[in-house]
Design a protein around this motif. Structure first.
Motif, short mmCIF file in Angstrom:
data_model
loop_
_atom_site.label_atom_id
_atom_site.label_comp_id
_atom_site.label_asym_id
_atom_site.label_seq_id
_atom_site.Cartn_x
_atom_site.Cartn_y
_atom_site.Cartn_z
N PHE A 100 0.81 -1.21 0.00
CA PHE A 100 0.00 0.00 0.00
C PHE A 100 0.85 1.27 0.00
N ARG A 101 1.93 1.28 0.75
CA ARG A 101 2.78 2.47 0.80
C ARG A 101 3.44 2.76 -0.55
N LYS A 102 3.77 1.72 -1.29
CA LYS A 102 4.32 1.92 -2.64
C LYS A 102 3.26 2.54 -3.54
N MET A 103 2.03 2.11 -3.36
CA MET A 103 0.94 2.67 -4.14
C MET A 103 0.76 4.15 -3.82
N LEU A 104 0.77 4.48 -2.53
CA LEU A 104 0.62 5.87 -2.12
C LEU A 104 1.76 6.73 -2.66
N ALA A 105 2.99 6.20 -2.58
CA ALA A 105 4.16 6.95 -3.02
C ALA A 105 4.14 7.22 -4.52
N GLY A 106 3.48 6.36 -5.27
CA GLY A 106 3.46 6.51 -6.72
C GLY A 106 2.30 7.31 -7.26
N LEU A 107 1.44 7.81 -6.37
CA LEU A 107 0.26 8.55 -6.80
C LEU A 107 0.33 10.01 -6.35
N PRO A 108 -0.21 10.92 -7.15
CA PRO A 108 -0.24 12.33 -6.76
C PRO A 108 -1.36 12.60 -5.74
N LEU A 109 -1.01 12.61 -4.48
CA LEU A 109 -1.99 12.81 -3.41
C LEU A 109 -1.56 13.97 -2.53
N GLU A 110 -2.53 14.65 -1.94
CA GLU A 110 -2.22 15.74 -1.04
C GLU A 110 -1.46 15.21 0.18
N LYS A 111 -0.43 15.95 0.58
CA LYS A 111 0.43 15.50 1.66
C LYS A 111 -0.35 15.29 2.95
#
Length: 258
Positions: free
Chosen positions: A178-189
């Motif tokens: 999941f963290r790899k998914m989050l790191a690879g997506l443009p999401l608000e900090k």
């Protein structure tokens, strides 16, 4: 470490009793995804192969195994290699996840490398998004039907929604972690920071813990689902073929029949 040793012993027993060779035994579910609870079970998935003569039959034999050990704390289920390759051709998301698992109990490294390479050519974005979109919608409906909810279901919905976003925006398979998914997506900090806080909270709570709120993250999930609904039919299918899967299957059968 004690639990890992027990798992290894159970895997050896399964191989001996069922006359199979385990090609991959790995963790799936919350432990592999990266957000386990303090009392999460061990969800172990295997891919295995039989001796060549097992496949030389006019009848379809049972191509899956299912076991429970340690008072149901260790769940081991698996698919025969032929079933696994048929599912790979369909971009079956549970199979795509298990061949990426970061927690490995037993593996033929060559097999894992080769099936991962095959997965990239067989990968279908349009087939894969149906699974995650269905999961996201199902768990969102369940979460929003009650004021308090289990973090387990919340993360199931959140991860499925993020996978939808990944599939829409990227050509490669969504990662199991999941963290790899989050790191690879443009999401608000601030959203990512809140997700990390909830992962830390889930790690110290039991599966029965009930949570409330998180409106910004629910809004994020809904936006991912809506976008996936709008774009899913325009996503590309696989470029792979059965020929390369057949060739790989025959190679593996001969390799383990020597």
């Amino acid at each position: 470490m004690e639990m890992h040793q027990k798992i290894s012993q159970y895997l050896e027993r399964i191989e001996q009793e069922h006359q199979i060779k385990i090609l991959l035994a790995c963790e799936t579910g919350s432990r592999a995804w990266g957000f386990p609870s303090s009392d999460s079970d061990f969800d172990i998935r295997i891919i295995y192969i039989h001796p060549k003569d097992w496949y030389l039959s006019l009848t379809e034999k049972k191509d899956s195994l299912d076991f429970m050990f340690e008072n149901n704390e260790i769940d081991i289920t698996g698919w025969d290699i032929r079933k696994s390759l048929r599912l790979l051709q369909k971009s079956n998301p549970p199979l795509l996840e298990r061949i990426q698992s970061p927690i490995i109990y037993k593996a033929d490294k060559d097999f894992v490398k080769e099936i991962q390479q095959l997965a990239t050519t067989q990968y279908s974005r349009i087939a894969t998004i149906h699974h995650y979109l269905s999961m996201a919608k199902k768990f969102l409906d369940e979460l929003e039907s009650t004021e308090s909810y289990k973090l387990k279901k919340f993360f199931y919905a959140l991860r499925s929604a993020m996978a939808c976003k990944w599939i829409v925006e990227k050509e490669q398979m969504p990662p199991i972690e999941f963290r790899k998914m989050l790191a690879g997506l443009p999401l608000e900090k601030q959203l990512v920071n809140r997700i990390e806080e909830l992962i830390a909270l889930k790690a110290v709570q039991s599966e029965s813990y009930l949570h409330e709120g998180e409106a910004p993250l629910f809004a994020l999930m809904h936006s991912c689902v809506e976008r996936a609904e709008a774009q899913r039919k325009s996503l590309p299918a696989s470029n792979g073929s059965f020929n390369e899967l057949d060739a790989f299957f025959l190679t593996m059968v001969h390799r383990y029949d020597d």
